[in-house]
Design a protein around this motif. Structure first.
Motif, PDB file in Angstrom:
ATOM      1  N   ASP A 194       0.817  -1.219   0.000  1.00 19.24           N
ATOM      2  CA  ASP A 194       0.000   0.000   0.000  1.00 19.24           C
ATOM      3  C   ASP A 194       0.847   1.264   0.000  1.00 19.24           C
ATOM      4  OD1 ASP A 194      -2.279  -1.541   0.013  1.00 19.24           O
ATOM      5  OD2 ASP A 194      -2.479  -1.521   2.207  1.00 19.24           O
ATOM      6  N   SER A 195       1.961   1.245   0.732  1.00 19.73           N
ATOM      7  CA  SER A 195       2.772   2.465   0.825  1.00 19.73           C
ATOM      8  C   SER A 195       4.170   2.127   1.336  1.00 19.73           C
ATOM      9  CB  SER A 195       2.114   3.486   1.765  1.00 19.73           C
ATOM     10  OG  SER A 195       2.012   2.954   3.079  1.00 19.73           O
ATOM     11  N   ARG A 196       5.071   3.073   1.164  1.00 15.76           N
ATOM     12  CA  ARG A 196       6.417   2.999   1.719  1.00 15.76           C
ATOM     13  C   ARG A 196       6.747   4.347   2.346  1.00 15.76           C
ATOM     14  NH1 ARG A 196       8.366  -1.920   2.890  1.00 15.76           N
ATOM     15  NH2 ARG A 196       8.088  -3.368   1.150  1.00 15.76           N
ATOM     16  N   ARG A 197       7.831   4.388   3.090  1.00 15.55           N
ATOM     17  CA  ARG A 197       8.261   5.639   3.731  1.00 15.55           C
ATOM     18  C   ARG A 197       9.666   5.998   3.252  1.00 15.55           C
ATOM     19  NH1 ARG A 197       4.950   7.080   8.192  1.00 15.55           N
ATOM     20  NH2 ARG A 197       3.538   5.402   8.826  1.00 15.55           N
ATOM     21  N   PHE A 198       9.917   7.288   3.195  1.00 15.93           N
ATOM     22  CA  PHE A 198      11.221   7.805   2.794  1.00 15.93           C
ATOM     23  C   PHE A 198      11.885   8.432   4.008  1.00 15.93           C
ATOM     24  CE2 PHE A 198      13.539  11.402   0.402  1.00 15.93           C
ATOM     25  CZ  PHE A 198      14.686  10.638   0.296  1.00 15.93           C
ATOM     26  N   VAL A 199      12.966   7.807   4.460  1.00 13.29           N
ATOM     27  CA  VAL A 199      13.758   8.345   5.581  1.00 13.29           C
ATOM     28  C   VAL A 199      15.036   8.923   4.968  1.00 13.29           C
ATOM     29  CG1 VAL A 199      14.827   7.870   7.807  1.00 13.29           C
ATOM     30  CG2 VAL A 199      12.796   6.584   7.099  1.00 13.29           C
ATOM     31  N   PRO A 200      15.020  10.206   4.609  1.00  9.98           N
ATOM     32  CA  PRO A 200      16.111  10.753   3.796  1.00  9.98           C
ATOM     33  C   PRO A 200      17.326  11.165   4.600  1.00  9.98           C
ATOM     34  CG  PRO A 200      14.474  12.451   4.161  1.00  9.98           C
ATOM     35  CD  PRO A 200      13.976  11.208   4.871  1.00  9.98           C
ATOM     36  N   GLN A 201      18.450  11.140   3.906  1.00  7.93           N
ATOM     37  CA  GLN A 201      19.670  11.753   4.406  1.00  7.93           C
ATOM     38  C   GLN A 201      20.371  12.407   3.218  1.00  7.93           C
ATOM     39  OE1 GLN A 201      22.493   9.233   6.427  1.00  7.93           O
ATOM     40  NE2 GLN A 201      23.967  10.891   6.710  1.00  7.93           N
ATOM     41  N   PHE A 202      20.582  13.710   3.311  1.00 10.47           N
ATOM     42  CA  PHE A 202      21.212  14.475   2.246  1.00 10.47           C
ATOM     43  C   PHE A 202      22.545  15.022   2.746  1.00 10.47           C
ATOM     44  CE2 PHE A 202      16.706  14.645   1.335  1.00 10.47           C
ATOM     45  CZ  PHE A 202      16.630  14.522  -0.046  1.00 10.47           C
ATOM     46  N   TYR A 258       7.369  19.069   2.638  1.00 16.82           N
ATOM     47  CA  TYR A 258       7.909  18.449   3.848  1.00 16.82           C
ATOM     48  C   TYR A 258       9.418  18.643   3.928  1.00 16.82           C
ATOM     49  CZ  TYR A 258       3.404  16.033   4.048  1.00 16.82           C
ATOM     50  OH  TYR A 258       2.056  15.749   4.103  1.00 16.82           O
ATOM     51  N   ASN A 259       9.903  18.920   5.141  1.00 20.85           N
ATOM     52  CA  ASN A 259      11.349  18.947   5.354  1.00 20.85           C
ATOM     53  C   ASN A 259      11.832  17.543   5.700  1.00 20.85           C
ATOM     54  OD1 ASN A 259      10.865  18.518   8.172  1.00 20.85           O
ATOM     55  ND2 ASN A 259      10.636  20.721   8.486  1.00 20.85           N
ATOM     56  N   THR A 260      13.120  17.394   5.963  1.00 19.03           N
ATOM     57  CA  THR A 260      13.694  16.064   6.172  1.00 19.03           C
ATOM     58  C   THR A 260      13.301  15.452   7.514  1.00 19.03           C
ATOM     59  OG1 THR A 260      15.720  17.140   6.964  1.00 19.03           O
ATOM     60  CG2 THR A 260      15.665  16.457   4.658  1.00 19.03           C
ATOM     61  N   VAL A 261      12.796  16.251   8.431  1.00 19.43           N
ATOM     62  CA  VAL A 261      12.317  15.717   9.712  1.00 19.43           C
ATOM     63  C   VAL A 261      10.890  15.198   9.575  1.00 19.43           C
ATOM     64  CG1 VAL A 261      11.755  16.304  12.094  1.00 19.43           C
ATOM     65  CG2 VAL A 261      13.863  17.155  11.079  1.00 19.43           C
ATOM     66  N   ASP A 262      10.054  15.919   8.845  1.00 20.12           N
ATOM     67  CA  ASP A 262       8.656  15.514   8.686  1.00 20.12           C
ATOM     68  C   ASP A 262       8.467  14.408   7.649  1.00 20.12           C
ATOM     69  OD1 ASP A 262       7.927  17.437  10.531  1.00 20.12           O
ATOM     70  OD2 ASP A 262       7.644  18.988   8.999  1.00 20.12           O
ATOM     71  N   MET A 263       9.364  14.314   6.675  1.00 18.80           N
ATOM     72  CA  MET A 263       9.182  13.358   5.582  1.00 18.80           C
ATOM     73  C   MET A 263       9.055  11.905   6.047  1.00 18.80           C
ATOM     74  SD  MET A 263       8.795  12.855   2.344  1.00 18.80           S
ATOM     75  CE  MET A 263       9.302  14.370   1.506  1.00 18.80           C
ATOM     76  N   PRO A 264       9.851  11.413   7.024  1.00 16.79           N
ATOM     77  CA  PRO A 264       9.698  10.008   7.432  1.00 16.79           C
ATOM     78  C   PRO A 264       8.328   9.669   7.992  1.00 16.79           C
ATOM     79  CG  PRO A 264      11.797  10.866   8.200  1.00 16.79           C
ATOM     80  CD  PRO A 264      11.006  12.040   7.693  1.00 16.79           C
ATOM     81  N   TYR A 276      24.482  13.923  -2.117  1.00 15.92           N
ATOM     82  CA  TYR A 276      24.304  12.482  -1.944  1.00 15.92           C
ATOM     83  C   TYR A 276      22.970  12.235  -1.235  1.00 15.92           C
ATOM     84  CZ  TYR A 276      29.313  12.507  -2.924  1.00 15.92           C
ATOM     85  OH  TYR A 276      30.544  12.708  -3.504  1.00 15.92           O
ATOM     86  N   VAL A 277      22.182  11.339  -1.802  1.00 19.39           N
ATOM     87  CA  VAL A 277      20.845  11.049  -1.286  1.00 19.39           C
ATOM     88  C   VAL A 277      20.792   9.585  -0.882  1.00 19.39           C
ATOM     89  CG1 VAL A 277      18.374  11.220  -1.700  1.00 19.39           C
ATOM     90  CG2 VAL A 277      19.951  12.710  -2.961  1.00 19.39           C
ATOM     91  N   GLN A 278      20.391   9.341   0.357  1.00 19.00           N
ATOM     92  CA  GLN A 278      20.227   7.974   0.851  1.00 19.00           C
ATOM     93  C   GLN A 278      18.815   7.794   1.392  1.00 19.00           C
ATOM     94  OE1 GLN A 278      23.318   7.423   3.740  1.00 19.00           O
ATOM     95  NE2 GLN A 278      24.960   7.487   2.244  1.00 19.00           N
ATOM     96  N   GLY A 279      18.344   6.548   1.370  1.00 20.21           N
ATOM     97  CA  GLY A 279      17.015   6.247   1.874  1.00 20.21           C
ATOM     98  C   GLY A 279      16.008   5.942   0.783  1.00 20.21           C
ATOM     99  N   LEU A 280      16.436   5.966  -0.486  1.00 18.60           N
ATOM    100  CA  LEU A 280      15.520   5.728  -1.594  1.00 18.60           C
ATOM    101  C   LEU A 280      15.256   4.253  -1.837  1.00 18.60           C
ATOM    102  CD1 LEU A 280      16.908   8.387  -4.094  1.00 18.60           C
ATOM    103  CD2 LEU A 280      14.761   8.506  -2.831  1.00 18.60           C
TER     104      LEU A 280
END
Length: 259
Positions: free
Chosen positions: A98-106, A139-145, A179-183
């Protein structure tokens, strides 16, 4: 005595639990998210300082969109024999959730100086960025997850919009990468040649690697007048980092994904 040094007396050495486990493949689902981004931009805003005063600063930012299109890779069971399952090597199943989450690190890296800048959440800049980009939700990187990214098809055009910001980036920066991680949850273990030697515990020197998207930019400007229209995709013209640039017809295509 190390577990790997134990020797059998009445059975072949290949029947040891250690040897059998070394040949086992740990199967798991693999998923990924689509990542697209707008041109790199700058916004000048007043940032509160520890002294209680405001200071006008240039905030570097990048607006991006992530989408989950499903089509994950799942291990496919072929048959069950004596309580053990066998899996197909060539025919994995494709499934959606149904869905996934993005926990980003830039991370922004200046290739000239080698300095790296972690992303920073800058609340004072969010209103100005949101008004300029004309996006209702950003969304910022704190709210995105905390956001569920629903499965969607490629033609829908829908997705979750986010923004990543940096403060106090060296204005002399000419060649840099993001550099983008979490994808994706893809990873692998690597045993570098020469890391393990006789007498050391098993897995000594083993490294854990995960997928990282590298986006490369160059900025043929100066440190006195920071302008966003000088930031361009690729690191064209740099003698040391020419290998980082690969021209593509679509600027939204991943430029240099790597492990």
């Amino acid at each position: 005595m190390a577990f790997s040094e134990w020797k059998t007396e009445y059975a072949a050495s290949t029947r040891r639990l250690f040897d059998r486990a070394a040949k086992s493949k740990l199967r798991r689902p693999v998923w990924g998210l689509e990542f697209t981004f707008k041109p790199f931009r700058l916004v000048h805003v007043d940032i509160p300082q520890p002294t209680g005063k405001m200071q006008r600063k240039a905030i570097w930012y990048m607006v991006y969109r992530v989408r989950y299109q499903g089509y994950e890779i799942h291990p496919k069971t072929d048959q069950t024999v004596a309580g053990s399952s066998t899996f197909s090597r060539f025919l994995p199943e494709r499934r959606d959730v149904d869905s996934r989450r993005f926990v980003p690190q830039f991370v922004l890296r200046n290739h000239t100086t080698g300095i790296e800048y972690l992303e920073q959440v800058i609340p004072a800049a969010m209103d100005d960025i949101q008004r300029r980009e004309r996006l209702d939700v950003l969304y910022n990187t704190v709210d995105m997850p905390g956001v569920k990214i629903p499965v969607t098809n490629q033609k829908s055009g829908k997705g979750i919009w986010g923004v990543v910001t940096w403060e106090d980036v060296d204005p002399r920066t000419d060649f840099f990468s993001v550099y983008v991680q979490g994808l994706t949850n893809a990873y692998r273990w690597v045993d570098p040649q020469g890391a393990f030697r006789k007498g050391k515990p098993p897995t000594t020197g083993r490294k854990y690697e995960y997928k990282t998207l590298q986006l490369n930019f160059h900025r043929p400007g100066d440190a006195l007048d920071e302008r966003e229209d000088e930031i361009r995709l690729g690191v064209e013209g740099h003698p040391k980092y020419q290998w980082l640039f690969r021209p593509t017809p679509n600027t939204f295509e991943p430029v240099h994904p790597r492990f």
